[in-house]
Design an enzyme around this catalytic site. Structure first.
Site, PDB file in Angstrom:
ATOM      1  N   GLY A  69       0.820  -0.967  -0.109  1.00  0.00           N
ATOM      2  CA  GLY A  69      -0.131  -0.142   0.091  1.00  0.00           C
ATOM      3  C   GLY A  69       0.631   1.315  -0.119  1.00  0.00           C
ATOM      4  N   THR A  70       2.280   1.028   0.912  1.00  0.00           N
ATOM      5  CA  THR A  70       3.032   1.887   0.539  1.00  0.00           C
ATOM      6  C   THR A  70       3.386   3.095  -0.469  1.00  0.00           C
ATOM      7  OG1 THR A  70       3.009   2.119   3.208  1.00  0.00           O
ATOM      8  CG2 THR A  70       5.060   3.862   2.118  1.00  0.00           C
ATOM      9  N   ASN A 148      -7.352   4.467   9.216  1.00  0.00           N
ATOM     10  CA  ASN A 148      -6.878   3.199   9.473  1.00  0.00           C
ATOM     11  C   ASN A 148      -6.936   2.612  11.511  1.00  0.00           C
ATOM     12  OD1 ASN A 148      -4.929   5.152   8.747  1.00  0.00           O
ATOM     13  ND2 ASN A 148      -3.603   4.222  10.780  1.00  0.00           N
ATOM     14  N   SER A 197      -4.008  -2.945  -0.328  1.00  0.00           N
ATOM     15  CA  SER A 197      -2.631  -3.111   0.229  1.00  0.00           C
ATOM     16  C   SER A 197      -3.040  -4.857   0.417  1.00  0.00           C
ATOM     17  CB  SER A 197      -1.969  -3.280   0.820  1.00  0.00           C
ATOM     18  OG  SER A 197      -0.846  -3.893   1.475  1.00  0.00           O
ATOM     19  N   HIS A 199      -2.249  -6.844   2.278  1.00  0.00           N
ATOM     20  CA  HIS A 199      -2.207  -8.134   3.431  1.00  0.00           C
ATOM     21  C   HIS A 199      -3.280  -7.032   4.794  1.00  0.00           C
ATOM     22  CE1 HIS A 199      -0.306  -4.481   6.261  1.00  0.00           C
ATOM     23  NE2 HIS A 199      -0.240  -4.473   4.962  1.00  0.00           N
ATOM     24  N   THR A 235      10.869  -8.156 -11.755  1.00  0.00           N
ATOM     25  CA  THR A 235       9.650  -9.407 -11.670  1.00  0.00           C
ATOM     26  C   THR A 235       8.486  -9.699 -11.488  1.00  0.00           C
ATOM     27  OG1 THR A 235      11.835 -10.043 -12.731  1.00  0.00           O
ATOM     28  CG2 THR A 235       9.859 -11.674 -11.962  1.00  0.00           C
ATOM     29  N   CYS A 323       1.411   6.513  18.789  1.00  0.00           N
ATOM     30  CA  CYS A 323       1.212   6.636  20.135  1.00  0.00           C
ATOM     31  C   CYS A 323       2.502   7.311  21.315  1.00  0.00           C
ATOM     32  CB  CYS A 323      -0.027   6.311  20.373  1.00  0.00           C
ATOM     33  SG  CYS A 323      -0.238   6.534  22.668  1.00  0.00           S
TER      34      CYS A 323
HETATM   35  N1  PLP Z   1      -2.849   3.287   3.853  1.00  0.00           N
HETATM   36  C1  PLP Z   1      -3.145   2.957   5.014  1.00  0.00           C
HETATM   37  C2  PLP Z   1      -4.629   3.233   5.422  1.00  0.00           C
HETATM   38  C3  PLP Z   1      -2.913   1.874   5.892  1.00  0.00           C
HETATM   39  O1  PLP Z   1      -3.533   1.749   6.716  1.00  0.00           O
HETATM   40  C4  PLP Z   1      -1.774   1.469   5.667  1.00  0.00           C
HETATM   41  C5  PLP Z   1      -1.282  -0.088   6.159  1.00  0.00           C
HETATM   42  O2  PLP Z   1      -1.553   0.221   8.036  1.00  0.00           O
HETATM   43  C6  PLP Z   1      -0.840   1.957   4.882  1.00  0.00           C
HETATM   44  C7  PLP Z   1      -1.384   2.882   3.728  1.00  0.00           C
HETATM   45  C8  PLP Z   1       0.418   0.922   4.204  1.00  0.00           C
HETATM   46  O3  PLP Z   1       0.041   0.123   3.797  1.00  0.00           O
HETATM   47  P1  PLP Z   1       1.359  -1.644   3.541  1.00  0.00           P
HETATM   48  O4  PLP Z   1       1.286  -2.178   4.726  1.00  0.00           O
HETATM   49  O5  PLP Z   1       0.695  -2.439   2.856  1.00  0.00           O
HETATM   50  O6  PLP Z   1       2.588  -0.931   3.030  1.00  0.00           O
END
Ligand code: PLP
Length: 381
Positions: A69-70, A148, A197, A199, A235, A323
């Site tokens: 996701g990042t 999140n 993402s 996971h 790849t 936190c």
């Molecule tokens: N964006 C949100 C809202 C998330 O909750 C997270 C992961 O906690 C991410 C991005 C990042 O995803 P990844 O862990 O796959 O890099």
């Protein structure tokens, strides 16, 4: 173990593991190879793409696989800036995940102008602030679909309408914590870019996707081979991609979310009714938040100590974010929502998943937590 941290990550569903296994063992070919042992594997990648596209309500051509996701978030924003070098303005919110917030903080240091949208106590943004902030200098607007930490949902369809009416900015949505928990239908929105993402929805760590709406030009971030139709070199991680595809199939049936919502309501009412000076952070309106998560604060306690004590009892929860007990600062998300300090430092995120049970909820909320909170308050005097 009782696992109530499904917004941090989920287990890999058994059917997802089964789908990945062949590509970690016998079928290890490279999809770019000329011979059948490799090239046949490209079929797996395309099937997974179709599954992810179906989950998001997009076409398969609009899905590009990434490493997480990042990466998807970074690519969406940095790629847009690269495509529109003359535009030096970004709009985002104060409650984004680090992948967006820290990126934008860095860009601000590099000379970009960032408009940070505020949120109210319920975690909602003000569309007027967005409207006023938009200009012809705005390259991209980036907001999350589901927070999140609190589970609060931003009205991304409405936001898309405002962005498109008042600017030609691209609209990126970080959907990482929403996908698999609420239905998503990108074809019916004006969202340009959407991050995912695996996971977070019972797939493996280390694989994500970026939805790039048909017609949107997004330069690649990395330089290398021609994979992903020249959009993202490297790849293909076939086993991971098979995993995200199988995970998309696993969560496409949203009916289990009704049970999860019931468990969440049970957890919340048990806690709020029995533990004095506890409060829900974010909106109580269930239509404006994820069905699986509750962020609850216990006044005059310490979230990290609650996490540690629950951990000792075999229960996994989190404070939701960085936190920091050492420097006595609360989560930026809770700060942005003006949660009083004595509550913000004692915040816990409970996030349920498809494998949790009512017995687990009762064990945590009726037996373990009341004693832990009472003990910490006694210590604090
Ligand atoms: N964006 C949100 C809202 C998330 O909750 C997270 C992961 O906690 C991410 C991005 C990042 O995803 P990844 O862990 O796959 O890099």
């Amino acid at each position: 173990m009782i696992y109530f941290d499904n917004n941090a990550t989920t287990c890999i569903a058994p059917e997802v593991f089964d789908a990945m296994h062949p590509y970690l063992t016998a079928s290890y070919g490279n999809p770019s190879s000329a011979y059948g042992f490799g090239s046949e594997i490209s079929r797996v990648v395309e099937e997974a793409r179709a599954s992810v596209a179906a989950l998001l309500g997009s076409s398969a051509d609009e899905i590009v696989f990434t490493s997480c996701g990042t990466e998807s978030d970074n690519w969406a924003i940095l790629g847009t800036l690269k495509a529109r070098p003359e535009k030096k303005h970004i709009i985002t919110t104060r409650v984004e995940h680090d992948a967006v917030r820290k990126l934008c903080e860095g860009l601000e240091k590099d000379g970009y102008r960032i408009t940070w949208l505020d949120v109210d106590e319920a975690g909602a943004i003000d569309l007027d602030q967005l409207r006023v902030g938009l200009s012809e200098q705005t390259a991209v607007v980036s907001v999350m679909l589901a927070n999140n930490e609190t589970g609060v949902l931003f009205p991304v369809d409405e936001i898309a309408g405002v962005v498109k009416e008042h600017s030609d900015a691209l609209f990126h949505v970080d959907g990482v914590n929403a996908v698999g928990k609420i239905p998503v239908d990108l074809a019916s929105t004006a969202i340009d870019l959407f991050s995912v993402s695996a996971h977070k929805f019972y797939g493996p760590k280390g694989v994500g996707a970026l939805y790039i709406r048909d017609g949107v030009e997004l330069p690649q971030l990395f330089t290398g081979g021609g994979q992903e139709r020249g959009r993202r070199p490297g790849t293909e991680a076939v086993h991971q991609i098979a995993g995200i595809g199988a995970a998309a199939e696993f969560v496409k049936d949203m009916s289990p979310m009704a049970k999860i919502r019931e468990l969440r309501e049970r957890l919340e009412s048990n806690i709020l009714n029995t533990i004095p000076n506890s409060r829900l952070n974010g909106t109580a309106d269930i239509s404006k938040r994820l069905p699986n998560a509750s962020n609850i604060s216990f006044e005059n306690t310490n979230g990290e100590m609650i996490v540690a004590k629950l951990d000792a009892d075999g229960v996994c929860v989190s404070t939701g974010s960085a936190c920091n007990a050492q420097d006595h600062t609360a989560s930026p998300v809770l700060q942005a929502m003006n949660v009083p300090y004595a509550y913000a430092m004692g915040a816990i995120r409970f996030s349920l998943g498809r494998f949790n049970t009512a017995a687990e909820v009762d064990q945590v909320t009726e037996i373990l937590l009341p004693e832990i909170v009472a003990g910490l308050r006694k210590l604090a005097g």
